[in-house]
Design a protein around this motif. Sequence first.
Motif, PDB file in Angstrom:
ATOM      1  N   UNK A  55       0.834  -1.335   0.059  1.00 53.85           N
ATOM      2  CA  UNK A  55      -0.136   0.057   0.002  1.00 53.85           C
ATOM      3  C   UNK A  55       0.747   1.349  -0.070  1.00 53.85           C
ATOM      4  N   UNK A  56       0.657   2.129  -0.738  1.00 47.37           N
ATOM      5  CA  UNK A  56       1.463   3.314  -0.812  1.00 47.37           C
ATOM      6  C   UNK A  56       1.182   4.074   0.288  1.00 47.37           C
ATOM      7  N   UNK A  57      -0.077   4.190   0.740  1.00 52.39           N
ATOM      8  CA  UNK A  57      -0.343   5.028   2.107  1.00 52.39           C
ATOM      9  C   UNK A  57       0.542   4.626   3.356  1.00 52.39           C
ATOM     10  N   UNK A  58       1.132   3.234   3.152  1.00 60.24           N
ATOM     11  CA  UNK A  58       1.877   2.685   4.371  1.00 60.24           C
ATOM     12  C   UNK A  58       3.276   3.515   4.382  1.00 60.24           C
ATOM     13  N   UNK A  59       3.644   4.383   3.425  1.00 54.59           N
ATOM     14  CA  UNK A  59       4.824   5.143   3.354  1.00 54.59           C
ATOM     15  C   UNK A  59       4.556   6.467   4.008  1.00 54.59           C
ATOM     16  N   UNK A  60       3.446   6.697   4.380  1.00 58.69           N
ATOM     17  CA  UNK A  60       2.803   7.868   4.914  1.00 58.69           C
ATOM     18  C   UNK A  60       2.527   7.791   6.316  1.00 58.69           C
ATOM     19  N   UNK A  61       2.203   8.778   7.019  1.00 61.78           N
ATOM     20  CA  UNK A  61       1.844   8.600   8.488  1.00 61.78           C
ATOM     21  C   UNK A  61       0.270   8.173   8.592  1.00 61.78           C
ATOM     22  N   UNK A  62      -0.185   8.096   7.555  1.00 64.02           N
ATOM     23  CA  UNK A  62      -1.671   7.721   7.784  1.00 64.02           C
ATOM     24  C   UNK A  62      -1.936   6.592   6.687  1.00 64.02           C
ATOM     25  N   UNK A  63      -1.637   5.509   7.154  1.00 72.10           N
ATOM     26  CA  UNK A  63      -1.911   4.188   6.268  1.00 72.10           C
ATOM     27  C   UNK A  63      -3.491   4.037   6.114  1.00 72.10           C
ATOM     28  N   UNK A  64      -3.999   3.834   5.052  1.00 68.61           N
ATOM     29  CA  UNK A  64      -5.413   3.556   4.680  1.00 68.61           C
ATOM     30  C   UNK A  64      -5.657   2.066   4.644  1.00 68.61           C
ATOM     31  N   UNK A  65      -6.465   1.702   5.877  1.00 71.69           N
ATOM     32  CA  UNK A  65      -6.755   0.377   5.896  1.00 71.69           C
ATOM     33  C   UNK A  65      -7.339  -0.569   4.601  1.00 71.69           C
ATOM     34  N   UNK A  66      -8.252   0.160   3.811  1.00 75.73           N
ATOM     35  CA  UNK A  66      -8.980  -0.479   2.790  1.00 75.73           C
ATOM     36  C   UNK A  66      -7.983  -0.424   1.527  1.00 75.73           C
ATOM     37  N   UNK A  67      -6.919   0.106   1.799  1.00 77.73           N
ATOM     38  CA  UNK A  67      -5.934   0.038   0.311  1.00 77.73           C
ATOM     39  C   UNK A  67      -5.519  -1.451   0.288  1.00 77.73           C
ATOM     40  N   UNK A  68      -5.454  -2.171   1.241  1.00 76.57           N
ATOM     41  CA  UNK A  68      -4.939  -3.464   1.177  1.00 76.57           C
ATOM     42  C   UNK A  68      -6.062  -4.388   0.378  1.00 76.57           C
ATOM     43  N   UNK A  69      -7.103  -4.049   0.567  1.00 74.17           N
ATOM     44  CA  UNK A  69      -8.429  -4.924  -0.004  1.00 74.17           C
ATOM     45  C   UNK A  69      -8.407  -4.299  -1.548  1.00 74.17           C
ATOM     46  N   UNK A 141      -9.500   8.534   0.240  1.00 73.50           N
ATOM     47  CA  UNK A 141      -8.421   8.653   1.263  1.00 73.50           C
ATOM     48  C   UNK A 141      -7.001   8.158   0.511  1.00 73.50           C
ATOM     49  N   UNK A 142      -7.272   7.285  -0.409  1.00 76.57           N
ATOM     50  CA  UNK A 142      -6.166   6.947  -1.248  1.00 76.57           C
ATOM     51  C   UNK A 142      -6.225   6.982  -2.801  1.00 76.57           C
ATOM     52  N   UNK A 143      -7.399   7.513  -3.175  1.00 81.52           N
ATOM     53  CA  UNK A 143      -7.432   7.611  -4.544  1.00 81.52           C
ATOM     54  C   UNK A 143      -6.349   8.378  -5.230  1.00 81.52           C
ATOM     55  N   UNK A 144      -6.205   9.490  -4.647  1.00 78.59           N
ATOM     56  CA  UNK A 144      -5.084  10.495  -5.244  1.00 78.59           C
ATOM     57  C   UNK A 144      -3.741   9.871  -5.394  1.00 78.59           C
ATOM     58  N   UNK A 145      -3.290   8.908  -4.698  1.00 78.14           N
ATOM     59  CA  UNK A 145      -2.336   8.201  -4.660  1.00 78.14           C
ATOM     60  C   UNK A 145      -2.183   7.146  -6.116  1.00 78.14           C
TER      61      UNK A 145
END
Length: 408
Positions: A55-69, A141-145
Motif C-alpha cells: 500500500x502506498x499509504x503505508x509510506x505515509x503517517x496515515x496508512x489507509x486500511x482499505x487500500x490493502x483490500x 483517502x488513497x485515490x489520489x495516490x
Amino acid sequence: MDCSSNNMSDSVQTNGIDSNFNMDLSASASRVIPKGGMLYGEYLHVDRLLSCQEPVTAQTNNEVHDEHLFIITHQAYELWFKQIIHEIDSVRLIMNRRVSDVDEANMLIITSRLNRVVLILKLLVDQVTILETMTPLDFMEFRNFLSPASGFQSVQFRLIENKLGVKNELRTNYGKSHYLKIFENPKVIDLIRLSEQEPSLCELLQQWLERTPGLEKNEFNFWEKYKTVVMELLERNRTEADKETDEQQKTLLLDDWKRKSELFDSIFDVNKHNALMARGDRRFTHKALQGALMVSLYRDEPRFNQPFHILMLLMDIDSLITKWRYNHVEMVLRMIGAHQFGTGGSSGYHYLRSTLSDRYKVFVDLFNLSTFLIPRNCIPPLTPRMKKRLSVMEDIGENMNDSEQIVD
C-alpha cells in the motif's frame, strides 16, 4: 499434436498463436526441484506472492486500511485473467490446426476449457461485491495516490479482448487516443499488437462453422432448404394478412410480415449481410452464420451436441464479460460519481458505460440467431445420408475440426 507433456510449454508458438502469456515479459529462471519434493510454499512461491501487496499509504503517517483490500482484489483479477488467457490460447491452438486423423475428444477438451472460463468469469463478477464493502469516503483517502494508474491499463484484459475478437474499429477511444497510447512499455505494446494480428477465437470459430457438414451445395444443401421453408412461412403470413377483414388488424399483420421479410432478406442477400458486417452490426461471415444456424436447428443430432454446447458457452462468456463491465461501471459510479475523471485520465463512468454496448460483444451473431429460428416442425428433414453423417463422427475432421490432443 504430440501428446508429450511439453506440448503447451511457455515458449511454444504454433501458427502465430502464443500458447501462454508471462506478465514478467522476461526469461524466468529454471526451478530446482529438491530430491524430497517441494513444499507447498516453495511450489506456489507464497513468500513472493504475499510480498506483492505494498500500500502506498503505508509510506505515509496515515496508512489507509482499505487500500490493502483494493490491491488484493485487483491482483486476484490479474491472476484469474492469466488463467483465462491460458484457457483461451489452448482452445485457439486446437481450433487453428487441421489434420485428417480425428479424435472427437477435442470437442470435450474445448467445452471443458470454455466452461472453466465461464466459471472463472462468474467468480470475477461476484468478486466486485467484495470491493464494494469499501465506502466512497474510504476510497477517497488513497485515490489520489493512484494517478495515473487505471484499470484501463490492464494488459491482460486487453489481451483477453483481442484474443476473443474485439475489433479495434468498434472500440471507444480512451479520451481521444487509441487504446494502445495508454501503454508505455515497448514490450507490452508489441505483445498487444501481436494479439491483434493473431487469429482470434471469433475468427477461428467462423472458419470452424464454415466447415459444418450439410452446408455443401452438392450434398444436403441446408441453406437452400432453410430458405425455401422460410419463404413458405412468410408467404403464409402474407396470405393470412390479406384475408384479415379488420383493417387495423390487417395493417398490423402486414407490417409484421414486412419486418420479417426484410429481416430474413438481410441474411439471404449476401450483399446486405456483408454491408451489415462492414458497419459492425454483424461479425460472422455469411457461411459461418449458416453453419451456426444449422448447428442450432439440428442440435439434437449426436454430431452437433458438442458444437451447440460450444456456441452456448461462447455466449455465456460474452454475457459474463458484459456483466463484469456493468458491475465495474456501477462500482465506479458509486465510488467517484458520474462527473469525475478516472485515475488514468479517462472520462471515468461515461467511458466505462460506453463499453456496455453490443460493439464489445464478440459473439453478437450467436445471440441474434434466435431471430432466425423456425418452428421445430418446419425444420427441413434430414436425408438418410445426412442423418447418418450427423449420427457418427467418421469424417468430423474434414468439417468440424481437429484431431489435436492436448495433455496438461
